[in-house]
Design a protein around this motif. Structure first.
Motif, PDB file in Angstrom:
ATOM      1  N   THR A  10      -0.082  30.487 -19.826  1.00 36.18           N
ATOM      2  CA  THR A  10       0.200  29.683 -18.632  1.00 36.18           C
ATOM      3  C   THR A  10      -1.069  29.567 -17.806  1.00 36.18           C
ATOM      4  N   ALA A  11      -1.564  28.352 -17.655  1.00 40.81           N
ATOM      5  CA  ALA A  11      -2.788  28.116 -16.897  1.00 40.81           C
ATOM      6  C   ALA A  11      -2.534  27.402 -15.576  1.00 40.81           C
ATOM      7  N   VAL A  12      -1.386  26.702 -15.480  1.00 39.34           N
ATOM      8  CA  VAL A  12      -1.059  25.940 -14.279  1.00 39.34           C
ATOM      9  C   VAL A  12       0.402  26.181 -13.930  1.00 39.34           C
ATOM     10  N   ILE A  13       0.665  26.492 -12.664  1.00 39.05           N
ATOM     11  CA  ILE A  13       2.026  26.583 -12.128  1.00 39.05           C
ATOM     12  C   ILE A  13       2.176  25.429 -11.148  1.00 39.05           C
ATOM     13  N   THR A  14       3.091  24.507 -11.425  1.00 39.99           N
ATOM     14  CA  THR A  14       3.295  23.362 -10.545  1.00 39.99           C
ATOM     15  C   THR A  14       4.651  23.472  -9.852  1.00 39.99           C
ATOM     16  N   LEU A  15       4.776  22.775  -8.713  1.00 36.33           N
ATOM     17  CA  LEU A  15       5.990  22.874  -7.908  1.00 36.33           C
ATOM     18  C   LEU A  15       6.424  21.514  -7.404  1.00 36.33           C
ATOM     19  N   THR A  16       7.713  21.212  -7.517  1.00 32.88           N
ATOM     20  CA  THR A  16       8.370  20.178  -6.710  1.00 32.88           C
ATOM     21  C   THR A  16       9.709  20.768  -6.267  1.00 32.88           C
ATOM     22  N   VAL A  17       9.694  21.444  -5.148  1.00 34.56           N
ATOM     23  CA  VAL A  17      10.891  22.139  -4.646  1.00 34.56           C
ATOM     24  C   VAL A  17      11.362  21.544  -3.323  1.00 34.56           C
ATOM     25  N   THR A  18      10.837  20.400  -2.935  1.00 34.50           N
ATOM     26  CA  THR A  18      11.077  19.700  -1.669  1.00 34.50           C
ATOM     27  C   THR A  18      10.521  20.496  -0.504  1.00 34.50           C
ATOM     28  N   GLU A  19      10.403  19.841   0.629  1.00 36.58           N
ATOM     29  CA  GLU A  19       9.757  20.459   1.783  1.00 36.58           C
ATOM     30  C   GLU A  19      10.424  21.751   2.210  1.00 36.58           C
ATOM     31  N   HIS A  20      11.761  21.791   2.217  1.00 36.45           N
ATOM     32  CA  HIS A  20      12.413  23.000   2.742  1.00 36.45           C
ATOM     33  C   HIS A  20      12.427  24.135   1.732  1.00 36.45           C
ATOM     34  N   GLY A  21      11.890  23.908   0.506  1.00 39.46           N
ATOM     35  CA  GLY A  21      11.839  24.972  -0.476  1.00 39.46           C
ATOM     36  C   GLY A  21      10.726  25.977  -0.247  1.00 39.46           C
ATOM     37  N   TYR A  22       9.907  25.765   0.777  1.00 34.25           N
ATOM     38  CA  TYR A  22       8.765  26.648   1.025  1.00 34.25           C
ATOM     39  C   TYR A  22       9.065  27.731   2.060  1.00 34.25           C
ATOM     40  N   THR A  23      10.238  27.707   2.672  1.00 31.44           N
ATOM     41  CA  THR A  23      10.684  28.709   3.659  1.00 31.44           C
ATOM     42  C   THR A  23       9.593  29.046   4.673  1.00 31.44           C
ATOM     43  N   LEU A  78       2.546   6.034   5.950  1.00 29.37           N
ATOM     44  CA  LEU A  78       2.883   4.632   5.701  1.00 29.37           C
ATOM     45  C   LEU A  78       4.087   4.501   4.776  1.00 29.37           C
ATOM     46  N   LEU A  79       4.112   5.240   3.681  1.00 28.91           N
ATOM     47  CA  LEU A  79       5.262   5.151   2.777  1.00 28.91           C
ATOM     48  C   LEU A  79       6.427   5.981   3.299  1.00 28.91           C
ATOM     49  N   ASN A  80       6.244   7.293   3.379  1.00 30.84           N
ATOM     50  CA  ASN A  80       7.377   8.173   3.684  1.00 30.84           C
ATOM     51  C   ASN A  80       7.894   7.991   5.106  1.00 30.84           C
ATOM     52  N   GLY A  81       6.990   7.912   6.067  1.00 31.37           N
ATOM     53  CA  GLY A  81       7.439   7.759   7.455  1.00 31.37           C
ATOM     54  C   GLY A  81       8.192   6.463   7.674  1.00 31.37           C
ATOM     55  N   VAL A  90      13.163  18.514   7.998  1.00 27.08           N
ATOM     56  CA  VAL A  90      11.937  19.019   7.382  1.00 27.08           C
ATOM     57  C   VAL A  90      10.926  17.891   7.217  1.00 27.08           C
ATOM     58  N   LYS A  91      11.392  16.718   6.807  1.00 27.70           N
ATOM     59  CA  LYS A  91      10.485  15.607   6.521  1.00 27.70           C
ATOM     60  C   LYS A  91       9.792  15.074   7.775  1.00 27.70           C
ATOM     61  N   LEU A  92      10.571  14.882   8.855  1.00 27.98           N
ATOM     62  CA  LEU A  92      10.000  14.184  10.011  1.00 27.98           C
ATOM     63  C   LEU A  92       8.888  14.973  10.674  1.00 27.98           C
ATOM     64  N   ARG A  93       8.949  16.295  10.622  1.00 27.06           N
ATOM     65  CA  ARG A  93       7.879  17.048  11.271  1.00 27.06           C
ATOM     66  C   ARG A  93       6.561  16.939  10.506  1.00 27.06           C
ATOM     67  N   GLN A  94       6.608  16.441   9.249  1.00 27.40           N
ATOM     68  CA  GLN A  94       5.393  16.159   8.505  1.00 27.40           C
ATOM     69  C   GLN A  94       4.851  14.761   8.815  1.00 27.40           C
ATOM     70  N   ARG A  95       5.673  13.923   9.439  1.00 31.19           N
ATOM     71  CA  ARG A  95       5.334  12.504   9.539  1.00 31.19           C
ATOM     72  C   ARG A  95       5.161  11.990  10.960  1.00 31.19           C
ATOM     73  N   VAL A  96       5.967  12.465  11.879  1.00 29.24           N
ATOM     74  CA  VAL A  96       6.026  11.869  13.209  1.00 29.24           C
ATOM     75  C   VAL A  96       5.084  12.492  14.235  1.00 29.24           C
ATOM     76  N   PRO A  97       5.002  13.833  14.361  1.00 25.28           N
ATOM     77  CA  PRO A  97       4.330  14.405  15.538  1.00 25.28           C
ATOM     78  C   PRO A  97       2.879  13.990  15.730  1.00 25.28           C
ATOM     79  N   ASP A  98       2.035  14.109  14.719  1.00 26.54           N
ATOM     80  CA  ASP A  98       0.610  13.822  14.928  1.00 26.54           C
ATOM     81  C   ASP A  98       0.361  12.364  15.312  1.00 26.54           C
ATOM     82  N   PRO A  99       0.937  11.383  14.615  1.00 29.61           N
ATOM     83  CA  PRO A  99       0.742  10.005  15.082  1.00 29.61           C
ATOM     84  C   PRO A  99       1.305   9.773  16.481  1.00 29.61           C
TER      85      PRO A  99
END
Length: 514
Positions: A124-137, A302-305, A384-393
């Motif tokens: 195993t050389a690479v461990i990849t993740l798609t667990v959605t934003e709230h999967g990171y606790t 632009l896309l997700n927000g 979980v999503k909106l705090r990645q997209r809205v606050p800084d802009p």
């Protein structure tokens, strides 16, 4: 609905040897990647790019897929010789492929030791993740590991199999260190700002919270042998339905229990910081760069927000799908305004991207009626999503003395979907949105302004003070007041009325042409 005829067809993966040879390539020669999160997105994105890379340059880069708790996909894949189909859908055509890159499918809740062994395997050389934003606790306030989470505390004690993604990774890395200490890369493929840096920091914070002996053993090795490159992933991947199972049956004459629908567009941008090698992903369509962040923010905002605003307004308007939503003129206009007037000024656009062309692509993708991405799916997990997209802009505009009316509309529409005021019915598509903070937000709103719901500025202030969108926006009570005003307009006049209100209140800057 899947028909009896469909389910009596031969199962994908059980065709004759001759049919398999004609329809798809052989399996990879070995397992070099362990992927956490065996959902639709991984199977239509990283797996597809990896299959394309291996078609160009062979290597031991098969993927062992790991589901978290839900076993359905893993079991179906095992029953289908680890095969599934990807339907690339546009109004012009449907193209079906079988990636054939998985070498196994585990369920972490059922096979925890097998998962740790896979993470620790020398190959195993690479461990990849798609667990959605709230999967990171992680904590929405601190963006650090949520040490108050019962699951995180249990994982730190180590008295049972790890429950969290970060816990699984660290326990797997511990096992790896103790067995052979070979380097490895951990690659987040989730929609998080600075996903590589964040993942690395959470892994280190978990490690720092371990007992002293474990901590002192692991920390130096993490620093010297494990890399956490950043990445940006982009593909619209709806949920699987019987419609797609029937489409596979009609075209291939085979039954696939877990096909994946996807749009034709797919993009993957990564930092090339791999500790122990990687597939030739550049030959599978991936782009490598020293600075992922501009691409990441372009996509997240632009896309997700904009996608989030389309989904919330559409759901409140009774629209089941994103194409149906963006087909409504008031939704399309709100989407253009938030994209051009509020998100785009907050970005440094990568030099190889034309913003007008990119925006035009986005509207074409959202309007893909053949795909039918559901508003309930796009609108889920907004806390979980909106705090990645809205606050800084939003803060950029507020600090410059400008009210970002369409970002406020995004928050107002979200709150009306997940915590509607008493007597207001948001509709079935909003009600079906899954959100881990739904009950907590309802309690906050009810406690702050009983009987008024999110129509009251006090309730919206309480929501913002809860950390939903971080801390910065609490310094701007005018933003909470504007969100409350727009929520009130949604209740009284519907989403079209609120969109008209936001449009009327904008600063009048000329809008780029369609």
């Amino acid at each position: 609905m899947t028909t009896t005829t469909t389910t009596t067809l031969p199962r994908l993966g059980r065709e004759t040897a001759a049919a398999r040879a004609r329809s798809r390539p052989a399996a990879p020669s070995g397992t070099g990647i362990v992927h956490l999160g065996l959902g639709n997105f991984h199977r239509a994105h990283q797996a597809v790019h990896t299959a394309a890379a291996l078609a160009h340059t062979d290597g031991p880069w098969g993927i062992l897929g790991v589901a978290g708790r839900t076993p359905d996909v893993a079991r179906a894949m095992r029953e289908q010789d680890l095969r599934y189909s990807v339907l690339e859908i546009s109004p012009e055509r449907t193209r079906i492929t079988v990636p054939a890159v998985h070498t196994g499918a585990l369920v972490a809740a059922e096979q925890p030791e097998d998962v740790l062994d896979a993470l620790a395997a020398p190959a195993t050389a690479v461990i990849t993740l798609t667990v959605t934003e709230h999967g990171y606790t992680f904590s929405p306030r601190t963006h650090g590991l949520d040490l108050d989470s019962p699951d995180v505390r249990a994982d730190l004690r180590g008295d049972a199999p790890a429950r969290t993604t970060i816990g699984r990774i660290v326990r797997g890395l511990q096992r790896r260190l103790r067995r052979h200490a070979r380097p490895v890369t951990v690659l987040s493929c989730d929609n998080l700002v600075g996903n590589g840096e964040l993942t690395g920091r959470l892994v280190r914070e978990f490690t720092e919270a371990l007992p002293a002996a474990e901590r002192e053993e692991l920390v130096p090795w993490l620093e010297s042998a494990v890399t956490f490159p950043g990445s940006m992933v982009d593909r619209i991947v709806p949920a699987t339905t019987d419609t797609y199972r029937d489409a596979v049956a009609a075209r291939l004459g085979l039954y696939d229990a877990v096909p994946v629908p996807a749009e034709p567009f797919s993009m993957w941008v990564m930092e090339d910081r791999f500790a122990a090698g990687r597939p030739a992903w550049e030959h599978g369509g991936a782009l490598f760069t020293a600075d992922v962040e501009p691409y990441e923010l372009l996509k997240l905002r632009l896309l997700n927000g904009t996608h989030s605003l389309i989904a919330y307004l559409g759901a409140l308007d009774g629209r089941e799908t994103v194409p149906d939503s963006v087909g409504r003129p008031f939704v399309a206009e709100a989407a253009r305004r938030v994209l051009y007037d509020e998100y785009l000024p907050s970005l440094t656009v990568p030099p190889d991207v034309d913003p007008d062309h990119y925006a035009g692509q986005l509207f074409d993708r959202w309007a893909n009626t053949a795909l039918g991405h559901r508003t309930r799916q796009v609108g889920s997990d907004g806390s979980v999503k909106l705090r990645q997209r809205v606050p800084d802009p939003a803060l950029l505009h507020l600090r410059a003395g400008r009210m970002p009316h369409h970002l406020a509309l995004t928050v107002a529409a979200y709150l009306c979907c997940v915590t509607p005021p008493p007597g207001f019915e948001p509709g079935p598509h909003a009600a079906a949105m899954a959100d881990p903070a739904r009950e907590r937000l309802r309690a906050i709103v009810a406690g702050a302004a009983p009987g008024t719901g999110v129509r009251g500025a006090a309730a919206v202030r309480a929501v913002l003070e809860s950390g939903l969108l971080g801390d910065g926006l609490t310094e701007h009570p005018e933003f909470a007041a504007r969100v409350a005003e727009l929520a009130d307009v949604i209740v009284r006049h519907g989403p079209a009325g609120a969109a008209a209100d936001a449009l009327l209140a904008t600063d009048g800057a000329p809008r780029p042409p369609d």
